[in-house]
Design a protein around this motif. Structure first.
Motif, PDB file in Angstrom:
ATOM      1  N   SER A 179      -9.498  -8.938  -1.866  1.00 62.92           N
ATOM      2  CA  SER A 179      -9.755  -6.998  -3.001  1.00 62.92           C
ATOM      3  C   SER A 179      -8.868  -7.596  -4.045  1.00 62.92           C
ATOM      4  O   SER A 179      -7.557  -7.892  -3.634  1.00 62.92           O
ATOM      5  CB  SER A 179      -9.230  -6.366  -1.788  1.00 62.92           C
ATOM      6  OG  SER A 179      -8.656  -4.944  -2.768  1.00 62.92           O
TER       7      SER A 179
ATOM      8  N   LYS B 216      -1.701  -5.967  -6.851  1.00 65.26           N
ATOM      9  CA  LYS B 216      -0.563  -5.752  -6.330  1.00 65.26           C
ATOM     10  C   LYS B 216      -0.144  -6.296  -5.499  1.00 65.26           C
ATOM     11  O   LYS B 216       1.664  -6.057  -5.956  1.00 65.26           O
ATOM     12  CB  LYS B 216      -0.739  -4.522  -5.759  1.00 65.26           C
ATOM     13  CG  LYS B 216      -1.647  -3.345  -7.087  1.00 65.26           C
ATOM     14  CD  LYS B 216      -1.407  -2.599  -7.660  1.00 65.26           C
ATOM     15  CE  LYS B 216      -1.990  -1.513  -8.589  1.00 65.26           C
ATOM     16  NZ  LYS B 216      -1.249  -1.574  -9.853  1.00 65.26           N
TER      17      LYS B 216
ATOM     18  N   LEU C 177      -3.044   2.966  -4.393  1.00 62.62           N
ATOM     19  CA  LEU C 177      -3.978   2.231  -3.553  1.00 62.62           C
ATOM     20  C   LEU C 177      -3.428   3.158  -2.161  1.00 62.62           C
ATOM     21  O   LEU C 177      -4.485   2.810  -0.859  1.00 62.62           O
ATOM     22  CB  LEU C 177      -2.882   0.890  -3.095  1.00 62.62           C
ATOM     23  CG  LEU C 177      -3.020   0.078  -4.008  1.00 62.62           C
ATOM     24  CD1 LEU C 177      -2.273  -1.930  -2.777  1.00 62.62           C
ATOM     25  CD2 LEU C 177      -4.769  -0.861  -4.151  1.00 62.62           C
TER      26      LEU C 177
ATOM     27  N   GLU D 253      -7.430  -5.892  -6.520  1.00 61.43           N
ATOM     28  CA  GLU D 253      -6.847  -4.803  -6.224  1.00 61.43           C
ATOM     29  C   GLU D 253      -5.649  -4.640  -5.952  1.00 61.43           C
ATOM     30  O   GLU D 253      -4.296  -5.077  -6.234  1.00 61.43           O
ATOM     31  CB  GLU D 253      -7.644  -3.793  -6.471  1.00 61.43           C
ATOM     32  CG  GLU D 253      -6.472  -2.443  -6.631  1.00 61.43           C
ATOM     33  CD  GLU D 253      -7.044  -0.755  -6.624  1.00 61.43           C
ATOM     34  OE1 GLU D 253      -6.877   0.047  -7.156  1.00 61.43           O
ATOM     35  OE2 GLU D 253      -8.193  -0.902  -6.205  1.00 61.43           O
ATOM     36  N   LEU D 254      -6.425  -5.109  -4.451  1.00 63.34           N
ATOM     37  CA  LEU D 254      -4.971  -5.587  -3.645  1.00 63.34           C
ATOM     38  C   LEU D 254      -3.615  -6.512  -4.211  1.00 63.34           C
ATOM     39  O   LEU D 254      -2.361  -6.876  -4.112  1.00 63.34           O
ATOM     40  CB  LEU D 254      -5.398  -5.075  -2.438  1.00 63.34           C
ATOM     41  CG  LEU D 254      -4.284  -5.506  -0.787  1.00 63.34           C
ATOM     42  CD1 LEU D 254      -3.410  -4.959  -1.195  1.00 63.34           C
ATOM     43  CD2 LEU D 254      -4.610  -5.821   0.395  1.00 63.34           C
TER      44      LEU D 254
ATOM     45  N   VAL E 144       0.993  -1.475  -0.511  1.00 63.96           N
ATOM     46  CA  VAL E 144      -0.003   0.273   0.461  1.00 63.96           C
ATOM     47  C   VAL E 144       0.494   1.286  -0.162  1.00 63.96           C
ATOM     48  O   VAL E 144       0.647   2.478  -0.669  1.00 63.96           O
ATOM     49  CB  VAL E 144      -0.349  -0.113   1.408  1.00 63.96           C
ATOM     50  CG1 VAL E 144      -1.362   1.540   0.902  1.00 63.96           C
ATOM     51  CG2 VAL E 144      -1.804  -1.225   1.103  1.00 63.96           C
TER      52      VAL E 144
ATOM     53  N   TYR F 137      -7.849   1.231   1.434  1.00 64.74           N
ATOM     54  CA  TYR F 137      -6.738   1.160   1.832  1.00 64.74           C
ATOM     55  C   TYR F 137      -6.102   1.210   3.028  1.00 64.74           C
ATOM     56  O   TYR F 137      -4.512   0.447   3.878  1.00 64.74           O
ATOM     57  CB  TYR F 137      -6.078   1.125   0.600  1.00 64.74           C
ATOM     58  CG  TYR F 137      -6.573   0.374  -0.495  1.00 64.74           C
ATOM     59  CD1 TYR F 137      -6.005  -1.402  -0.198  1.00 64.74           C
ATOM     60  CD2 TYR F 137      -6.881   0.514  -1.479  1.00 64.74           C
ATOM     61  CE1 TYR F 137      -6.687  -1.845  -1.684  1.00 64.74           C
ATOM     62  CE2 TYR F 137      -7.380  -0.238  -2.630  1.00 64.74           C
ATOM     63  CZ  TYR F 137      -7.173  -0.873  -2.227  1.00 64.74           C
ATOM     64  OH  TYR F 137      -7.825  -2.402  -3.225  1.00 64.74           O
TER      65      TYR F 137
END
Length: 312
Positions: A298, A304, A57, A300-301, A51, A62
């Motif tokens: 999540s 990443k 993020l 997106e997390l 993050v 986040y």
């Protein structure tokens, strides 16, 4: 090696026995303890690192995950190192000041953890019930301020616990049948009148945990009402799916927390080793599972984290 020869009669020390009745199995018990601790540290530090490094993020959700990760790291670190010293090296001694400090940190971080979960419930409420105004209502600065308010609230409620106990006379037999200095476990070591300590501890537990649970329940009540007004079943599922990670985290944390609080006061029929193991799991299991739950839910997390680890 002085702590190895420490006796309970030492007036400056408390004795943490570990898990009563399972002393012979301490080394074996330490294996899952250390595994849960290491997995939790790795997962939460990974969340913090990703993050912080990824500009995309830097959003309220986040930022809340970072707060949750920090409380999880502090939660498990406040008890596991001492517990492992007991399990591996029989280092059971802890000074009175060290015991009260550990107790303060434990309950402070627990109260802060609860405050973060309430803020996350408010985040989900705004995201579902007021999506068009989400970016203006929940900015990063506002989330940081809510986190500061949660920290101040936690300090104000928890600080009286060690202060009240520091004025109590303690008995000569200072053996605490636990792996850490829990508030009620230390209260039972006092030879004085502990009515105020017990009452205040119970009030804090119900005000902090009870009020936070009410606020979370209110948030989800409003969320469910808003979701039911949507005609599309696909939209129902999509809206509720954004809350599943938070609901899972709440159920795990609150179940273990309430069990530990109530058992200390009303669970005389429960075997001590069962209570102590479950009390330790409250500080071990949520920090281990939280980054996994949010990582899975999540996308997106998760993307990443995968991208960052592959790059490394």
């Amino acid at each position: 090696m002085a702590p190895l020869n420490l006796t309970p009669s030492d007036p400056s020390m408390f004795m943490l026995t570990g898990i009563p009745g399972l002393e012979d199995a301490h080394v074996w018990i330490s294996i899952p303890f250390s595994m849960f601790y290491i997995i939790g540290l790795l997962g939460n530090f990974m969340v913090l690192l990703v993050v912080v490094k990824e500009q995309t993020l830097h959003k309220p959700m986040y930022l809340l995950l970072c707060m949750l990760a920090l409380t999880d790291i502090c939660t498990s670190t406040s008890i596991v190192p001492k517990a492992l010293c007991i399990f591996w090296f029989n280092l059971k001694g802890i000074t009175e000041g060290g015991c009260l400090t550990q107790m303060f940190l434990l309950h402070l971080v627990s109260a802060m953890h609860s405050a973060v979960l309430v803020t996350m419930a408010f985040d989900r409420y705004v995201a579902i019930c007021n999506p068009l105004r989400y970016a203006t209502i929940l900015t990063n600065a506002r989330i940081a301020k809510l986190g500061l308010v949660g920290l101040i609230r936690s300090v104000l409620f928890i600080l009286p616990l060690p202060l009240l106990l520091s004025r109590q006379p303690f008995c000569a037999n200072r053996i605490i049948p636990h792996t850490y200095c829990d508030h009620m476990a230390v209260v039972k070591m006092s030879c004085g009148d502990t009515t105020i300590n017990r009452t205040y501890g119970l009030v804090v537990a119900f005000v902090v945990v009870g009020l936070d649970l009410m606020l979370v329940a209110l948030s989800y009540g409003l969320i469910i009402r808003a979701v039911l007004r949507i005609s599309s079943k696909k939209a129902h599922w999509k809206a509720l799916n954004t809350c599943t990670a938070h609901i899972c985290v709440m159920m795990i944390s609150c179940t273990l927390s309430l069990f530990s609080i109530l058992t200390h006061r009303f669970g005389q029929g429960i075997a001590p080793h069962v209570h102590i193991i479950l009390a330790n799991l409250y500080f071990l299991v949520p920090p281990m599972l939280n980054p996994i739950i949010y990582g899975v839910k999540s996308k997106e997390l998760c993307d990443k984290v995968g991208k960052y680890t592959r790059r490394r």
